[in-house]
Design an enzyme around this catalytic site. Structure first.
Site, PDB file in Angstrom:
ATOM      1  N   GLY A 278       0.803  -1.217   0.000  1.00  0.00           N
ATOM      2  CA  GLY A 278       0.000   0.000   0.000  1.00  0.00           C
ATOM      3  C   GLY A 278       0.838   1.270   0.000  1.00  0.00           C
TER       4      GLY A 278
ATOM      5  CB  ALA B 281      -4.665  11.754   6.050  1.00  0.00           C
ATOM      6  CD  GLN B 282      -1.508  14.591  10.477  1.00  0.00           C
ATOM      7  OE1 GLN B 282      -0.667  14.073  11.206  1.00  0.00           O
ATOM      8  NE2 GLN B 282      -1.162  15.298   9.420  1.00  0.00           N
TER       9      GLN B 282
ATOM     10  CG  ASP C 223      -8.155   4.478   6.851  1.00  0.00           C
ATOM     11  OD1 ASP C 223      -7.786   5.350   7.660  1.00  0.00           O
ATOM     12  OD2 ASP C 223      -8.832   4.724   5.833  1.00  0.00           O
TER      13      ASP C 223
ATOM     14  CD  GLU D  40     -14.734  17.841   2.915  1.00  0.00           C
ATOM     15  OE1 GLU D  40     -14.111  18.482   3.769  1.00  0.00           O
ATOM     16  OE2 GLU D  40     -14.190  16.990   2.195  1.00  0.00           O
TER      17      GLU D  40
ATOM     18  CB  VAL E  39      -1.127  -8.060  -1.914  1.00  0.00           C
ATOM     19  CG1 VAL E  39      -0.723  -9.184  -0.971  1.00  0.00           C
ATOM     20  CG2 VAL E  39       0.085  -7.217  -2.284  1.00  0.00           C
TER      21      VAL E  39
HETATM   22  C1  LIG Z   1     -13.624  10.400   0.065  1.00  0.00           C
HETATM   23  C2  LIG Z   1     -12.703  10.440   1.240  1.00  0.00           C
HETATM   24  C3  LIG Z   1     -12.428  11.646   1.868  1.00  0.00           C
HETATM   25  C4  LIG Z   1     -11.556  11.695   2.958  1.00  0.00           C
HETATM   26  N1  LIG Z   1     -11.287  12.902   3.544  1.00  0.00           N
HETATM   27  C5  LIG Z   1     -10.393  12.979   4.534  1.00  0.00           C
HETATM   28  C6  LIG Z   1     -10.018  14.215   5.094  1.00  0.00           C
HETATM   29  O1  LIG Z   1     -10.543  15.270   4.694  1.00  0.00           O
HETATM   30  N2  LIG Z   1      -9.072  14.239   6.075  1.00  0.00           N
HETATM   31  C7  LIG Z   1      -8.470  13.098   6.521  1.00  0.00           C
HETATM   32  O2  LIG Z   1      -7.591  13.158   7.381  1.00  0.00           O
HETATM   33  N3  LIG Z   1      -8.813  11.905   6.034  1.00  0.00           N
HETATM   34  C8  LIG Z   1      -9.743  11.810   5.037  1.00  0.00           C
HETATM   35  N4  LIG Z   1     -10.083  10.595   4.518  1.00  0.00           N
HETATM   36  C9  LIG Z   1      -9.484   9.391   5.109  1.00  0.00           C
HETATM   37  C10 LIG Z   1      -8.051   9.183   4.633  1.00  0.00           C
HETATM   38  O3  LIG Z   1      -7.985   9.263   3.226  1.00  0.00           O
HETATM   39  C11 LIG Z   1      -7.576   7.826   5.126  1.00  0.00           C
HETATM   40  O4  LIG Z   1      -7.647   7.808   6.523  1.00  0.00           O
HETATM   41  C12 LIG Z   1      -6.140   7.545   4.680  1.00  0.00           C
HETATM   42  O5  LIG Z   1      -6.067   7.495   3.275  1.00  0.00           O
HETATM   43  C13 LIG Z   1      -5.638   6.230   5.266  1.00  0.00           C
HETATM   44  O6  LIG Z   1      -4.331   6.031   4.863  1.00  0.00           O
HETATM   45  P1  LIG Z   1      -3.762   4.559   4.678  1.00  0.00           P
HETATM   46  O7  LIG Z   1      -2.308   4.706   4.374  1.00  0.00           O
HETATM   47  O8  LIG Z   1      -4.162   3.704   5.815  1.00  0.00           O
HETATM   48  O9  LIG Z   1      -4.514   3.968   3.409  1.00  0.00           O
HETATM   49  P2  LIG Z   1      -4.753   4.578   1.961  1.00  0.00           P
HETATM   50  O10 LIG Z   1      -4.299   5.975   1.864  1.00  0.00           O
HETATM   51  O11 LIG Z   1      -6.159   4.264   1.614  1.00  0.00           O
HETATM   52  O12 LIG Z   1      -3.786   3.688   1.055  1.00  0.00           O
HETATM   53  C14 LIG Z   1      -3.994   2.317   0.864  1.00  0.00           C
HETATM   54  C15 LIG Z   1      -3.228   1.883  -0.379  1.00  0.00           C
HETATM   55  O13 LIG Z   1      -3.226   0.454  -0.400  1.00  0.00           O
HETATM   56  C16 LIG Z   1      -3.473   0.008  -1.721  1.00  0.00           C
HETATM   57  N5  LIG Z   1      -4.055  -1.341  -1.617  1.00  0.00           N
HETATM   58  C17 LIG Z   1      -5.161  -1.692  -0.934  1.00  0.00           C
HETATM   59  N6  LIG Z   1      -5.361  -3.020  -1.004  1.00  0.00           N
HETATM   60  C18 LIG Z   1      -4.360  -3.520  -1.764  1.00  0.00           C
HETATM   61  C19 LIG Z   1      -4.004  -4.835  -2.205  1.00  0.00           C
HETATM   62  N7  LIG Z   1      -4.706  -5.918  -1.847  1.00  0.00           N
HETATM   63  N8  LIG Z   1      -2.904  -4.984  -2.993  1.00  0.00           N
HETATM   64  C20 LIG Z   1      -2.179  -3.899  -3.354  1.00  0.00           C
HETATM   65  N9  LIG Z   1      -2.455  -2.644  -2.950  1.00  0.00           N
HETATM   66  C21 LIG Z   1      -3.521  -2.455  -2.161  1.00  0.00           C
HETATM   67  C22 LIG Z   1      -4.402   1.052  -2.313  1.00  0.00           C
HETATM   68  O14 LIG Z   1      -4.327   1.062  -3.728  1.00  0.00           O
HETATM   69  C23 LIG Z   1      -3.871   2.343  -1.672  1.00  0.00           C
HETATM   70  O15 LIG Z   1      -2.909   2.971  -2.491  1.00  0.00           O
HETATM   71  C24 LIG Z   1     -10.955  10.509   3.430  1.00  0.00           C
HETATM   72  C25 LIG Z   1     -11.238   9.290   2.806  1.00  0.00           C
HETATM   73  C26 LIG Z   1     -12.107   9.258   1.715  1.00  0.00           C
HETATM   74  C27 LIG Z   1     -12.392   7.946   1.038  1.00  0.00           C
END
Ligand SMILES: Cc1cc2nc3c(=O)[nH]c(=O)nc-3n(C[C@H](O)[C@H](O)[C@H](O)COP(=O)(O)OP(=O)(O)OC[C@H]3O[C@@H](n4cnc5c(N)ncnc54)[C@H](O)[C@@H]3O)c2cc1C
Length: 432
Positions: free
Chosen positions: A15, A321-322, A304, A174, A83
């Site tokens: 990811g 995101a934080q 997440d 939003e 994956v």
């Molecule tokens: C519409 C929307 C609006 C949002 N607005 C906000 C906001 O305003 N402020 C805020 O703080 N947060 C916001 N969030 C939440 C925030 O985006 C997430 O909390 C954050 O992205 C989590 O980060 P992460 O690294 O855990 O996962 P992600 O950023 O989701 O990254 C996961 C990655 O894993 C990859 N992946 C997943 N499964 C597989 C697999 N099986 N094989 C290979 N790759 C895989 C995906 O392609 C992705 O690139 C929002 C979310 C959404 C959907």
């Protein structure tokens, strides 16, 4: 498949989201071989997906090539790979392009849309978790308007001109606000033949108030902003079903609609194979206070997907995101400690506050000691989002778009690049 070129420990990160990127950066110039796997070759800035869906931003401005992020990181390889399974007993991940072995595995796969097992709703409503999904939504909204122009049947026309957003968290608020701006400033001149006042926007939220995790003050102000923009806000309202034409709520009440946007929840994007892991509410994987998955010695989860109980966050950290950024950074340092046989440090989340925007000059910001709404909140929201967008080009293009949109009241990217075909989606779902 072998991914390393040294005898250093092999770290696989699944990811390239907010968490995965920060973790990989922390491992730069360290004595480890890093392999990042992601099913996309780009990082998605999810907080601005709704602007892509409503024609405010080009998709490229919120996506950034992962190879470019790591172009000068010598100890990292990147592969576009889905994956499919983890084999922790063999220290291996199975992907659609082959198998890879690891010494340490970090799962940073984020979350996926949660339809809470309601398959009909899942089939007919529009999620917004990826760039292709945001583009599908943009096409559907514009296609509905084009169809409404030539539709003779009054009920069908009403359904085509009714947009329902389910879920009144930041994403739903939003999105509903952006739709209202689109209607009030852009569509009114794009579609002079339509009585645009008949274009209805509903926001349905199950809990007693929109933006429930925010302060009551922020919730009330967001609701007021939305209602002033013409959005019908329905709180404490439960959606029971949607068959592609009629959405049912509170058991027997209905709205005719051909566009339901589902932003009512997410669940952890779990990869099969971790049989010993404890999965808690929201499909998150339980970890120790330094992100190690309980039940495994060398498998970690961040962002997440991770559920971690601490004194200040006894029910886990917010899925924002934080959390992912801070956990990624901390785990980067901790992995080096662990490799050097040192004690890892516990994660301590620093809550920087919450914010959501409703439209031009309208946003709400909750900081620890200061809550404010309106124009200054909106400026703060824009500044913070620009700050965290990955890549200078994306920041510049987004800022330019916002400036142009602000002064022209326009949303320039309202184009149907590829038609959204629900039947095709259905076939893909069945094939999956
Ligand atoms: C519409 C929307 C609006 C949002 N607005 C906000 C906001 O305003 N402020 C805020 O703080 N947060 C916001 N969030 C939440 C925030 O985006 C997430 O909390 C954050 O992205 C989590 O980060 P992460 O690294 O855990 O996962 P992600 O950023 O989701 O990254 C996961 C990655 O894993 C990859 N992946 C997943 N499964 C597989 C697999 N099986 N094989 C290979 N790759 C895989 C995906 O392609 C992705 O690139 C929002 C979310 C959404 C959907």
């Amino acid at each position: 498949m072998d991914n390393n070129h040294t005898t250093f420990p092999k770290v696989i990160i699944i990811g390239g989201g907010f968490g995965g990127i920060q973790l990989a950066k922390k491992l730069n110039k360290k004595e480890v071989d890093v392999l990042m796997l992601d099913r996309h070759n780009y990082h998605t800035f999810q907080p601005l997906l709704y602007q892509v869906a409503t024609g405010g931003l080009e998709p490229d401005s919120i996506a950034f090539p992962l190879r470019k992020v790591f172009k000068s990181q010598k100890n990292l390889n990147f592969r576009v790979a889905d994956v499919l399974e983890i084999k922790p007993d063999e220290n291996k991940v199975i992907t659609d392009i082959g198998d890879y072995s690891y010494d340490y595995l970090v799962i940073a796969t984020g979350s996926e849309t949660n339809f809470f097992g309601q398959t009909e709703i899942e089939h007919f409503s529009m999620p917004m978790k990826t760039v292709p999904e945001a583009l599908n939504l943009r096409s559907l909204l514009l296609q509905n308007l084009e169809e409404a122009l030539v539709e003779q049947d009054a009920v069908r026309k009403e359904a085509l001109l009714t947009f329902v957003v389910v879920g009144g968290g930041p994403t739903g608020v939003e999105t509903a606000g952006a739709l209202a701006e689109l209607r009030n400033h852009v569509l009114i001149s794009d579609y002079p033949e339509l009585d645009i006042k008949t274009l209805r926007i509903f926001l349905i939220e199950g809990s007693p108030r929109v933006l429930e995790p925010f302060s009551e003050q922020a919730s009330a102000k967001a609701k007021e902003f939305l209602e002033n923009m013409g959005v019908v806000v329905m709180e404490q309202t439960r959606v029971n079903g949607y068959d592609g034409k009629i959405i049912t709520y509170d058991t027997d009440k209905t709205i005719n609609t051909k566009a339901v946007i589902w932003s009512a929840g997410v669940k952890g994007a779990i990869i099969p194979g971790l049989e010993k892991a404890e999965i808690v509410r929201g499909g998150r994987i339980k970890t120790t206070t330094y992100n190690k998955i309980i039940g495994y010695n060398n498998v970690y989860a961040i962002g997440d997907l991770a559920y971690m109980e601490t004194k200040d966050f006894p029910h886990g950290h917010p899925g924002v995101a934080q959390t992912a950024i801070q956990q990624g950074q901390q785990l980067g340092d901790n992995l080096i400690r662990i490799i050097n046989n040192e004690q890892p440090k516990d994660f301590d989340y620093y809550d920087k506050g919450s914010m959501a925007t409703v439209g031009r000059n309208k946003a709400v910001v909750d900081l620890k000691y200061w809550k404010f709404q309106g124009f200054f909140a909106w400026l703060t929201w824009m500044f913070v989002h620009l700050l965290f967008l990955v890549g200078f080009r994306n920041k510049a293009v987004t800022l330019m778009n916002w400036i142009i949109n602000y002064f022209s009241y326009d949303r320039g990217t309202r184009v149907i690049i590829r038609k959204f075909n629900r039947e095709l989606m259905k076939e893909e779902m069945i094939a999956k």
